[in-house]
Design a protein around this motif. Structure first.
Motif, PDB file in Angstrom:
ATOM      1  N   ILE A   1      13.741 -26.243  12.675  1.00  0.00           N
ATOM      2  CA  ILE A   1      13.323 -27.110  13.780  1.00  0.00           C
ATOM      3  C   ILE A   1      11.834 -27.423  13.661  1.00  0.00           C
ATOM      4  N   GLU A   2      11.053 -26.406  13.351  1.00  0.00           N
ATOM      5  CA  GLU A   2       9.610 -26.617  13.204  1.00  0.00           C
ATOM      6  C   GLU A   2       9.297 -27.493  11.994  1.00  0.00           C
ATOM      7  N   ALA A   3      10.070 -27.354  10.924  1.00  0.00           N
ATOM      8  CA  ALA A   3       9.866 -28.211   9.751  1.00  0.00           C
ATOM      9  C   ALA A   3      10.175 -29.666  10.089  1.00  0.00           C
ATOM     10  N   ALA A   4      11.200 -29.880  10.921  1.00  0.00           N
ATOM     11  CA  ALA A   4      11.554 -31.244  11.329  1.00  0.00           C
ATOM     12  C   ALA A   4      10.448 -31.872  12.174  1.00  0.00           C
ATOM     13  N   LEU A   5       9.717 -31.037  12.900  1.00  0.00           N
ATOM     14  CA  LEU A   5       8.651 -31.537  13.762  1.00  0.00           C
ATOM     15  C   LEU A   5       7.316 -31.668  13.034  1.00  0.00           C
ATOM     16  N   VAL A   6       7.066 -30.741  12.114  1.00  0.00           N
ATOM     17  CA  VAL A   6       5.796 -30.763  11.375  1.00  0.00           C
ATOM     18  C   VAL A   6       6.082 -30.652   9.879  1.00  0.00           C
ATOM     19  N   PRO A   7       6.547 -31.736   9.274  1.00  0.00           N
ATOM     20  CA  PRO A   7       6.835 -31.708   7.835  1.00  0.00           C
ATOM     21  C   PRO A   7       5.564 -31.645   7.005  1.00  0.00           C
ATOM     22  N   ASP A   8       5.714 -31.248   5.766  1.00  0.00           N
ATOM     23  CA  ASP A   8       4.579 -31.242   4.850  1.00  0.00           C
ATOM     24  C   ASP A   8       4.187 -32.692   4.540  1.00  0.00           C
ATOM     25  N   GLU A   9       2.940 -32.906   4.220  1.00  0.00           N
ATOM     26  CA  GLU A   9       2.495 -34.236   3.776  1.00  0.00           C
ATOM     27  C   GLU A   9       2.569 -34.257   2.256  1.00  0.00           C
ATOM     28  N   SER A  10       3.517 -35.013   1.727  1.00  0.00           N
ATOM     29  CA  SER A  10       3.715 -35.022   0.270  1.00  0.00           C
ATOM     30  C   SER A  10       4.110 -36.406  -0.204  1.00  0.00           C
ATOM     31  N   ASP A  11       4.162 -36.545  -1.529  1.00  0.00           N
ATOM     32  CA  ASP A  11       4.619 -37.787  -2.156  1.00  0.00           C
ATOM     33  C   ASP A  11       6.003 -37.593  -2.774  1.00  0.00           C
ATOM     34  N   PHE A  12       6.682 -36.524  -2.387  1.00  0.00           N
ATOM     35  CA  PHE A  12       7.980 -36.215  -2.985  1.00  0.00           C
ATOM     36  C   PHE A  12       9.089 -37.071  -2.365  1.00  0.00           C
ATOM     37  N   PHE A  13      10.006 -37.515  -3.247  1.00  0.00           N
ATOM     38  CA  PHE A  13      11.170 -38.273  -2.798  1.00  0.00           C
ATOM     39  C   PHE A  13      12.475 -37.632  -3.281  1.00  0.00           C
ATOM     40  N   TYR A  14      12.354 -36.580  -4.064  1.00  0.00           N
ATOM     41  CA  TYR A  14      13.535 -35.913  -4.635  1.00  0.00           C
ATOM     42  C   TYR A  14      13.328 -34.405  -4.630  1.00  0.00           C
ATOM     43  N   PHE A  15      14.446 -33.675  -4.507  1.00  0.00           N
ATOM     44  CA  PHE A  15      14.387 -32.230  -4.728  1.00  0.00           C
ATOM     45  C   PHE A  15      15.705 -31.771  -5.336  1.00  0.00           C
ATOM     46  N   LEU A  16      15.627 -30.665  -6.041  1.00  0.00           N
ATOM     47  CA  LEU A  16      16.764 -30.149  -6.788  1.00  0.00           C
ATOM     48  C   LEU A  16      16.821 -28.638  -6.648  1.00  0.00           C
ATOM     49  N   ALA A  17      17.962 -28.126  -6.200  1.00  0.00           N
ATOM     50  CA  ALA A  17      18.137 -26.678  -6.062  1.00  0.00           C
ATOM     51  C   ALA A  17      18.721 -26.118  -7.351  1.00  0.00           C
ATOM     52  N   THR A  18      18.066 -25.106  -7.907  1.00  0.00           N
ATOM     53  CA  THR A  18      18.547 -24.480  -9.131  1.00  0.00           C
ATOM     54  C   THR A  18      19.513 -23.351  -8.795  1.00  0.00           C
ATOM     55  N   SER A  19      20.167 -22.825  -9.818  1.00  0.00           N
ATOM     56  CA  SER A  19      21.134 -21.738  -9.619  1.00  0.00           C
ATOM     57  C   SER A  19      20.477 -20.468  -9.100  1.00  0.00           C
ATOM     58  N   SER A  20      19.181 -20.331  -9.313  1.00  0.00           N
ATOM     59  CA  SER A  20      18.465 -19.142  -8.864  1.00  0.00           C
ATOM     60  C   SER A  20      17.999 -19.256  -7.411  1.00  0.00           C
ATOM     61  N   GLY A  21      18.230 -20.421  -6.805  1.00  0.00           N
ATOM     62  CA  GLY A  21      17.812 -20.620  -5.424  1.00  0.00           C
ATOM     63  C   GLY A  21      16.473 -21.306  -5.295  1.00  0.00           C
ATOM     64  N   GLU A  22      15.806 -21.543  -6.428  1.00  0.00           N
ATOM     65  CA  GLU A  22      14.529 -22.247  -6.392  1.00  0.00           C
ATOM     66  C   GLU A  22      14.778 -23.734  -6.171  1.00  0.00           C
ATOM     67  N   VAL A  23      13.871 -24.391  -5.471  1.00  0.00           N
ATOM     68  CA  VAL A  23      13.992 -25.823  -5.235  1.00  0.00           C
ATOM     69  C   VAL A  23      12.821 -26.529  -5.901  1.00  0.00           C
ATOM     70  N   LEU A  24      13.152 -27.499  -6.751  1.00  0.00           N
ATOM     71  CA  LEU A  24      12.145 -28.245  -7.498  1.00  0.00           C
ATOM     72  C   LEU A  24      11.966 -29.627  -6.886  1.00  0.00           C
ATOM     73  N   PHE A  25      10.735 -30.022  -6.667  1.00  0.00           N
ATOM     74  CA  PHE A  25      10.445 -31.294  -6.015  1.00  0.00           C
ATOM     75  C   PHE A  25       9.873 -32.295  -7.019  1.00  0.00           C
ATOM     76  N   SER A  26      10.237 -33.568  -6.847  1.00  0.00           N
ATOM     77  CA  SER A  26       9.778 -34.619  -7.760  1.00  0.00           C
ATOM     78  C   SER A  26       9.347 -35.857  -6.976  1.00  0.00           C
ATOM     79  N   LYS A  27       8.421 -36.596  -7.595  1.00  0.00           N
ATOM     80  CA  LYS A  27       7.927 -37.826  -6.972  1.00  0.00           C
ATOM     81  C   LYS A  27       8.730 -39.044  -7.406  1.00  0.00           C
ATOM     82  N   THR A  28       9.258 -38.999  -8.666  1.00  0.00           N
ATOM     83  CA  THR A  28       9.979 -40.154  -9.205  1.00  0.00           C
ATOM     84  C   THR A  28      11.379 -39.760  -9.640  1.00  0.00           C
TER      85      THR A  28
END
Length: 375
Positions: free
Chosen positions: A335-362
């Motif tokens: 809920i707090e993330a929905a109200l105060v999101p990070d300021e970024s240039d990311f438009f994509y994200f990918l969850a890996t099998s290890s649970g890590e999430v990778l963010f991309s701009k393009t």
């Protein structure tokens, strides 16, 4: 001009000055009197208010130690608890109790039948209501985890409360029942939950937490009321942030549910929120897999390309913007993330099998990470 005329003119000017000075003195006296009356009135009001509140938080009768049986129903808010206590002669003013609770940020009141005394102070009463100094024994608890959908919650309720799962689901979707809850919670349950595209009106509105029950066979309403009350209490804490973000309660819980369903223990929910908001700002569809699974009404480890073709307003690959409503319940962090999101240039994200999430701009950067981490 003769001296006589000059003197006459001076006399007239002098007389007017005297009259003006007299008028000025009168005006100053009137202003002073008004100011004094105002100060006295305000002072009396403030002083009276202070002494009234001071009196209201004192025991009703310091010498009366006789137990008074007071029942606090499941799901009672601080407002309703205050009214019950005042009606039973345990406190002097329900409104003072309500604002005292808010000022002290007191929560965690437990339902049950209490033995309270008119000689108790408000802090003593609150302590008793929070620590469970009650005459009833705990019958069972229900724990609703974060990220659970209404059908899953219905199953949990059925198991813990010894009820039929189908009957629980039927009740949670009953039109008359929903409308009765909307009257009870008008600021939370709005007309948005009755949208024709909504699958389950109460989806996302039963807050994830642990709830205690003291009756052998509580009704469905008695079971879910504390869950809705909890949602009300949580949402109320973010009213200013919602206004600044220009989000309705329904939109907030919907966005928070998407974040919750995409998040892992290792992920920064603020970044996921930034991706969703960045996409919405540019008209891009959110393209989040959990919405596709929700539209299909099933849980799978992997979403296939054919799954993306399902024609549902919940399918964020086909329809831009938010889903018609929440797709699960969301915790405070989402809920707090929905109200105060990070300021970024990311438009994509990918969850890996290890649970890590990778963010991309393009998209190219995203596809490279996808080829590297998704086999």
């Amino acid at each position: 001009m003769s001296n006589e005329n000059k003197n006459e003119k001076r006399d007239k000017i002098r007389q007017k000055m005297i009259e003006r000075q007299s008028e000025a003195k009168l005006v100053r006296k009137i202003v002073l009197i008004i100011a004094i009356i105002f100060i006295i009135t305000v002072g009396a009001a403030v002083g009276g208010g202070y002494f009234y509140i001071k009196s209201a938080i004192q025991p009703v009768d310091p010498n009366n130690n006789k137990d008074q049986q007071v029942e606090i129903p499941i799901g009672s808010s601080s407002t309703s608890i205050g009214k019950i206590l005042e009606e039973n002669g345990i406190i002097k003013d329900a409104r003072v109790f309500k604002y005292y609770v808010k000022l002290k940020n007191e929560t965690g009141f437990m339902a049950g039948e209490y033995a309270l005394k008119p000689s108790m102070t408000i802090p003593e009463i609150i302590s008793s209501l929070k620590t469970g100094t009650i005459n009833e024994e705990l019958v069972f608890k229900i724990t609703i985890p974060e990220g659970k959908q209404l059908l899953q919650i219905a199953g949990i309720i059925a198991e813990k409360a010894n009820k039929n799962a189908d009957e629980v689901i039927e009740k949670l979707n009953d039109q008359a029942f929903i409308e009765s809850l909307m009257k009870k919670y008008p600021n939370l349950l709005t007309e948005s939950i009755l949208d024709e595209n909504i699958l389950y009106p109460l989806e996302g509105y039963l807050f994830p937490a642990t709830y205690s029950y003291y009756k052998e066979d509580p009704t469905i309403e008695e079971i879910i009321t504390p869950m809705i009350d909890k949602t009300v209490n949580v949402v109320n804490e973010y009213q200013i942030a919602m206004e600044e973000k220009e989000l309705t309660v329904h939109e907030l819980l919907t966005m928070a549910s998407l974040i919750e369903e995409e998040a892992t223990e290792k992920v920064d929910r603020d970044k996921i929120a930034s991706v969703f908001y960045n996409r919405m700002a540019t008209g891009m569809p959110l393209q989040t897999d959990p919405t596709v699974l929700y539209a299909q009404g099933e849980h799978k480890e992997k979403v296939l390309y054919k799954d993306l073709e399902i024609d549902s307003p919940y399918n964020t690959y086909k329809y831009p913007g938010l889903t018609p409503g929440p797709i699960a319940n969301a915790g405070v962090s989402s809920i707090e993330a929905a109200l105060v999101p990070d300021e970024s240039d990311f438009f994509y994200f990918l969850a890996t099998s290890s649970g890590e999430v990778l963010f991309s701009k393009t998209l190219d950067e995203h596809n490279q990470k996808k080829a590297q981490h998704i086999k």
